[in-house]
Design an enzyme around this catalytic site. Structure first.
Site, mmCIF file in Angstrom:
data_model
loop_
_atom_site.group_PDB
_atom_site.id
_atom_site.type_symbol
_atom_site.label_atom_id
_atom_site.label_comp_id
_atom_site.label_asym_id
_atom_site.label_seq_id
_atom_site.Cartn_x
_atom_site.Cartn_y
_atom_site.Cartn_z
ATOM 1 N N GLU A 93 0.825 -1.201 0.000
ATOM 2 C CA GLU A 93 0.000 0.000 0.000
ATOM 3 C C GLU A 93 0.864 1.258 0.000
ATOM 4 O OE1 GLU A 93 -3.969 -1.583 2.321
ATOM 5 O OE2 GLU A 93 -2.248 -1.069 3.552
ATOM 6 N N CYS A 106 3.373 8.414 1.224
ATOM 7 C CA CYS A 106 3.994 7.447 2.134
ATOM 8 C C CYS A 106 4.120 6.138 1.364
ATOM 9 C CB CYS A 106 3.070 7.316 3.347
ATOM 10 S SG CYS A 106 3.581 6.086 4.525
ATOM 11 N N CYS A 113 6.869 -7.328 6.899
ATOM 12 C CA CYS A 113 8.064 -6.819 7.577
ATOM 13 C C CYS A 113 8.560 -7.880 8.549
ATOM 14 C CB CYS A 113 7.756 -5.530 8.335
ATOM 15 S SG CYS A 113 9.211 -4.875 9.196
ATOM 16 N N CYS A 117 7.364 -5.390 15.386
ATOM 17 C CA CYS A 117 7.048 -4.460 16.480
ATOM 18 C C CYS A 117 5.611 -4.745 16.924
ATOM 19 C CB CYS A 117 7.203 -3.017 16.017
ATOM 20 S SG CYS A 117 8.866 -2.694 15.381
ATOM 21 N N CYS A 120 2.312 -3.023 15.405
ATOM 22 C CA CYS A 120 2.294 -2.699 13.976
ATOM 23 C C CYS A 120 1.626 -3.802 13.155
ATOM 24 C CB CYS A 120 3.730 -2.501 13.503
ATOM 25 S SG CYS A 120 3.862 -2.230 11.731
ATOM 26 N N CYS A 330 -0.237 5.477 10.257
ATOM 27 C CA CYS A 330 1.004 4.755 10.544
ATOM 28 C C CYS A 330 0.734 3.450 11.283
ATOM 29 C CB CYS A 330 1.907 5.603 11.433
ATOM 30 S SG CYS A 330 3.070 6.547 10.492
#
Ligand code: SAH
Ligand code: SF4
Length: 348
Positions: A93, A106, A113, A117, A120, A330
């Site tokens: 995205e 962004c 990933c 974390c 996230c 975010c």
């Protein structure tokens, strides 16, 4: 040949030889090169300033690949989230964020990933794969191909993935973003956000351009940071601090505010200590929802925390959430392709 994987000087070299081999005049280079990034075309057939035969040869020998936009969602604050389907079926995205006269795009550097974390959504997907340079840079290129959008004034690597884990592709993309024959976006308008991978930080530091660096800190106390950001165990704060203090540019520390986890007095004191030693800017972000059981700090706590930092002379800003209603803020990106309500891009 995929010219979109090359930095502009390499593309120039390749095209110069390619044109020479077909006895084409040299000035064709100045017609072809801007069509990669500056005034992009969807395919060479559209570059009508070139003779038909040349366009056909280019389409055969150096076709321009596209990212397929399969979904676009518009937030009530004007933020737009794009879902790009990759050729192997994976998806990433990007988020288009209008802010007055500026627009920030962004972008994603990986599908998924590896760093997990705890707050996230991308981290929860696990690592899928690195994006190729053209897949990263084309997130900007595709916006320019759409008359409803255009060239963003700012680009931030705050979408899916950890950019410094995919350094080779990100390194090339940074050049394409900044180069006079690329997108020509000023280095100060390009931000790399990282969880703090030390080898990648050293490579970024070695680049002469003034790219901005944001480090996702989230706690200045090592054990607390490790509970939020597992990579702290591999690259602990003292080592991170040592590398950042050698960085020639001012660093921004990103800090997601989580109630009773990192928003107490001692957390502020530790952050003051680290930020003042690094002469860093601090960016406080509200914690966004999405699959974790942490509570965001209430606005009053955030204001108090910011005040404590300011009183200690730290330059701090509290970032506004954008695109929350469409899960574009975010840490909310997870490229879920199974949404029931699909708004397929109208122009594709
Ligand atoms: N991997 C890079 C860049 C992508 S994440 C990094 O971690 O910096 C971009 C930013 O979103 C990071 O600062 C990250 O910590 C933050 N973020 C992740 N999950 C979030 C959440 N649930 N709420 C608010 N910010 C979040
Ligand atoms: Fe990866 Fe950044 Fe999310 Fe951490 S915050 S899991 S490093 S994308």
């Amino acid at each position: 040949m995929n010219l979109l994987n090359l930095v502009p000087p390499e593309a120039e070299r390749y095209l110069t030889e390619w044109l020479a081999a077909r006895n084409e005049p040299r000035f064709r280079l100045r017609q072809i090169l801007p069509r990669l990034w500056q005034r992009p075309v969807v395919n060479w057939g559209e570059a009508t300033e070139l003779p038909l035969e040349l366009r056909e040869s280019l389409d055969q020998e150096a076709p321009l690949p596209r990212l397929e936009c399969t979904q676009r969602q518009v937030s009530n604050d004007g933020t737009v989230k794009m879902l790009w389907k990759l050729s192997d079926g994976l998806a990433v995205e990007s988020v288009w964020i209008p802010e007055g006269s500026r627009t920030t795009l962004c972008i994603s550097s990986q599908a998924g990933c590896a760093y997990g974390c705890v707050f996230c959504a991308t981290g929860r997907m696990g690592f899928q794969r690195h994006l190729a340079c053209w897949e990263i840079a084309s997130q900007v290129r595709e916006m320019m191909l759409d008359p409803k959008f255009g060239k963003p004034s700012n680009v931030v690597f705050m979408g899916m993935g950890e950019p410094l884990h995919n350094w080779d592709a990100v390194d090339t993309t940074l050049t394409i973003l900044n180069d006079p024959n690329g997108f020509r976006i000023g280095a100060r308008h390009i931000t790399v956000s990282t969880v703090g991978l030390i080898p990648g930080l050293k490579q970024l530091a070695a680049r002469p351009e003034q790219f901005r660096l944001a480090v996702s800190l989230h706690s200045a106390i090592s054990e607390r940071r490790a509970a939020l950001v597992p990579v702290e165990r591999r690259y602990p704060l003292p080592d991170l601090q040592a590398v950042l203090s050698g960085f020639a540019r001012r660093v921004t520390l990103e800090y997601v505010m989580i109630q009773e986890v990192n928003d107490r007095k001692e957390d502020a004191a530790a952050l003051v200590d680290l930020a003042s030693r690094l002469y860093a800017l601090v960016n406080l972000l509200p914690l966004h929802p999405g699959g974790h059981d942490l509570e965001p700090s209430p606005p009053r706590n955030i204001a108090r925390f910011a005040q404590e930092l300011r009183r200690a002379g730290i330059n701090v800003s509290v970032r506004k959430s954008r695109g929350l209603d469409i899960s574009a803020a975010c840490g909310q990106l997870e490229a879920n392709t199974d949404h029931e309500q699909r708004s397929v891009c109208s122009d594709q």
